[in-house]
Design an enzyme around this catalytic site. Sequence first.
Site, PDB file in Angstrom:
ATOM      1  N   GLY A  12      91.223  68.159  61.801  1.00 38.62           N
ATOM      2  CA  GLY A  12      92.051  66.972  61.918  1.00 38.62           C
ATOM      3  C   GLY A  12      92.125  66.360  63.300  1.00 38.62           C
ATOM      4  O   GLY A  12      93.120  65.723  63.647  1.00 38.62           O
ATOM      5  N   SER A  13      91.035  66.484  64.095  1.00 40.01           N
ATOM      6  CA  SER A  13      91.131  65.904  65.442  1.00 40.01           C
ATOM      7  C   SER A  13      91.232  64.374  65.387  1.00 40.01           C
ATOM      8  O   SER A  13      91.943  63.769  66.201  1.00 40.01           O
ATOM      9  CB  SER A  13      89.947  66.340  66.320  1.00 40.01           C
ATOM     10  OG  SER A  13      88.736  65.778  65.883  1.00 40.01           O
ATOM     11  N   ASN A  14      90.566  63.747  64.429  1.00 45.94           N
ATOM     12  CA  ASN A  14      90.720  62.289  64.293  1.00 45.94           C
ATOM     13  C   ASN A  14      92.141  61.928  63.863  1.00 45.94           C
ATOM     14  O   ASN A  14      92.705  60.946  64.348  1.00 45.94           O
ATOM     15  CB  ASN A  14      89.711  61.734  63.277  1.00 45.94           C
ATOM     16  CG  ASN A  14      88.351  61.500  63.891  1.00 45.94           C
ATOM     17  OD1 ASN A  14      88.173  60.593  64.693  1.00 45.94           O
ATOM     18  ND2 ASN A  14      87.389  62.340  63.536  1.00 45.94           N
ATOM     19  N   MET A  90      86.837  65.714  52.920  1.00 43.03           N
ATOM     20  CA  MET A  90      85.497  66.067  52.456  1.00 43.03           C
ATOM     21  C   MET A  90      85.369  66.149  50.936  1.00 43.03           C
ATOM     22  O   MET A  90      84.441  66.753  50.427  1.00 43.03           O
ATOM     23  CB  MET A  90      85.041  67.376  53.119  1.00 43.03           C
ATOM     24  CG  MET A  90      85.027  67.313  54.650  1.00 43.03           C
ATOM     25  SD  MET A  90      84.155  65.892  55.372  1.00 43.03           S
ATOM     26  CE  MET A  90      82.468  66.475  55.229  1.00 43.03           C
ATOM     27  N   LEU A  93      85.852  60.741  46.483  1.00 45.17           N
ATOM     28  CA  LEU A  93      86.857  60.119  45.616  1.00 45.17           C
ATOM     29  C   LEU A  93      86.157  59.157  44.663  1.00 45.17           C
ATOM     30  O   LEU A  93      85.298  58.381  45.075  1.00 45.17           O
ATOM     31  CB  LEU A  93      87.887  59.370  46.468  1.00 45.17           C
ATOM     32  CG  LEU A  93      88.755  60.263  47.371  1.00 45.17           C
ATOM     33  CD1 LEU A  93      89.540  59.420  48.371  1.00 45.17           C
ATOM     34  CD2 LEU A  93      89.698  61.129  46.546  1.00 45.17           C
ATOM     35  N   HIS A 109      82.946  57.877  59.390  1.00 48.71           N
ATOM     36  CA  HIS A 109      81.739  58.618  58.993  1.00 48.71           C
ATOM     37  C   HIS A 109      80.875  58.833  60.238  1.00 48.71           C
ATOM     38  O   HIS A 109      80.668  57.899  61.017  1.00 48.71           O
ATOM     39  CB  HIS A 109      80.969  57.823  57.936  1.00 48.71           C
ATOM     40  CG  HIS A 109      79.770  58.563  57.429  1.00 48.71           C
ATOM     41  ND1 HIS A 109      79.878  59.633  56.574  1.00 48.71           N
ATOM     42  CD2 HIS A 109      78.450  58.408  57.662  1.00 48.71           C
ATOM     43  CE1 HIS A 109      78.675  60.108  56.308  1.00 48.71           C
ATOM     44  NE2 HIS A 109      77.783  59.379  56.959  1.00 48.71           N
ATOM     45  N   THR A 141      84.947  51.850  49.426  1.00 42.28           N
ATOM     46  CA  THR A 141      84.737  51.297  48.086  1.00 42.28           C
ATOM     47  C   THR A 141      84.275  52.452  47.199  1.00 42.28           C
ATOM     48  O   THR A 141      84.077  53.572  47.684  1.00 42.28           O
ATOM     49  CB  THR A 141      83.673  50.186  48.112  1.00 42.28           C
ATOM     50  OG1 THR A 141      82.453  50.740  48.623  1.00 42.28           O
ATOM     51  CG2 THR A 141      84.092  49.008  48.966  1.00 42.28           C
ATOM     52  N   LEU A 144      79.751  55.732  47.708  1.00 42.08           N
ATOM     53  CA  LEU A 144      79.959  56.688  48.809  1.00 42.08           C
ATOM     54  C   LEU A 144      79.466  56.135  50.154  1.00 42.08           C
ATOM     55  O   LEU A 144      78.316  55.694  50.268  1.00 42.08           O
ATOM     56  CB  LEU A 144      79.224  58.001  48.502  1.00 42.08           C
ATOM     57  CG  LEU A 144      79.369  59.093  49.569  1.00 42.08           C
ATOM     58  CD1 LEU A 144      80.785  59.635  49.614  1.00 42.08           C
ATOM     59  CD2 LEU A 144      78.363  60.218  49.331  1.00 42.08           C
ATOM     60  N   ASP A 145      80.339  56.198  51.179  1.00 43.34           N
ATOM     61  CA  ASP A 145      79.996  55.785  52.544  1.00 43.34           C
ATOM     62  C   ASP A 145      79.399  54.380  52.582  1.00 43.34           C
ATOM     63  O   ASP A 145      78.412  54.107  53.282  1.00 43.34           O
ATOM     64  CB  ASP A 145      79.055  56.811  53.206  1.00 43.34           C
ATOM     65  CG  ASP A 145      79.703  58.178  53.321  1.00 43.34           C
ATOM     66  OD1 ASP A 145      80.947  58.226  53.444  1.00 43.34           O
ATOM     67  OD2 ASP A 145      78.985  59.188  53.267  1.00 43.34           O
TER      68      ASP A 145
HETATM   69  C1  GAR Z   1      84.400  63.967  61.743  1.00 42.20           C
HETATM   70  O1  GAR Z   1      83.221  64.049  62.484  1.00 42.20           O
HETATM   71  C2  GAR Z   1      84.265  62.920  60.655  1.00 42.20           C
HETATM   72  O2  GAR Z   1      83.505  61.808  61.031  1.00 42.20           O
HETATM   73  C3  GAR Z   1      83.558  63.716  59.587  1.00 42.20           C
HETATM   74  O3  GAR Z   1      84.174  64.970  59.615  1.00 42.20           O
HETATM   75  C4  GAR Z   1      84.633  65.247  60.943  1.00 42.20           C
HETATM   76  C5  GAR Z   1      86.090  65.630  60.866  1.00 42.20           C
HETATM   77  O4  GAR Z   1      86.551  66.081  62.106  1.00 42.20           O
HETATM   78  N1  GAR Z   1      83.688  63.075  58.312  1.00 42.20           N
HETATM   79  C6  GAR Z   1      82.762  63.121  57.362  1.00 42.20           C
HETATM   80  O5  GAR Z   1      81.717  63.725  57.486  1.00 42.20           O
HETATM   81  C7  GAR Z   1      83.119  62.362  56.103  1.00 42.20           C
HETATM   82  N2  GAR Z   1      82.015  62.307  55.230  1.00 42.20           N
HETATM   83  P1  GAR Z   1      88.123  66.173  62.382  1.00 42.20           P
HETATM   84  O6  GAR Z   1      88.736  66.966  61.225  1.00 42.20           O
HETATM   85  O7  GAR Z   1      88.195  66.955  63.672  1.00 42.20           O
HETATM   86  O8  GAR Z   1      88.679  64.798  62.489  1.00 42.20           O
END
Ligand code: GAR
Length: 196
Positions: A12-14, A90, A93, A109, A141, A144-145
């Site tokens: 969950g850093s984002n 991950m 949906l 992404h 949408t 996917l991606d």
């Molecule tokens: C991030 O790099 C994000 O872009 C990726 O998972 C990581 C989550 O990191 N997302 C995907 O690959 C979605 N298909 P985080 O949990 O540290 O935010």
Amino acid sequence: MTKVAIFVSGGGSNMVKLVESMTGDHPARPCVVLSNQPDAGGLLRARDMGVPTVAVDHKPFGKDRPAFEAALQEALAPFEPDLICLAGFMRVLTAGFVTPWEGRMLNIHPSLLPKYRGLHTHARALEAGDTEAGCTVHEVTAELDDGPVLGQARVPVAASDTPDTLAKRVLGMEHQLYPAVLRRFVEGTRDTLYLP
Ligand code: GAR
């Protein structure tokens, strides 16, 4: 005030960067952090920041995605979010969940979409010999991606890069891009933001 639900599956850093950004004169506030992984590190980090959390474990639902998504929607409803930010969520949906949220759901992404939808984006960029990689924030949408691109950040690829070193540098840019795009989106801007 726009209420934002953030979906995570991992560290969950984002999510942390998004929550930290929504203070002061920011027109949005986090209302819940939700995960399909009850032991996701992101849930602990959200709780530490005083944000309510909910876990909806996908495993008991097996292949029944509609039932899982109905449970997600039910868990979400009491928080009355206006917007969903997927931040390392991950689970794919389906249209059943996405369509009612179209125009109100964002995702980050780790590639320069439309390149490398799906998984293992950094390994694929390195295998292809790409000289730059990056990340994309887009509207979600049912495809996917896919969906309108709201922001992209580029990262040069070094000859010595491995998928891990590249992922780390791209993640650093994700932390700048996602909060910037979220704020613009809530303020009504839909044209693409390019970083750096
Ligand atoms: C991030 O790099 C994000 O872009 C990726 O998972 C990581 C989550 O990191 N997302 C995907 O690959 C979605 N298909 P985080 O949990 O540290 O935010």
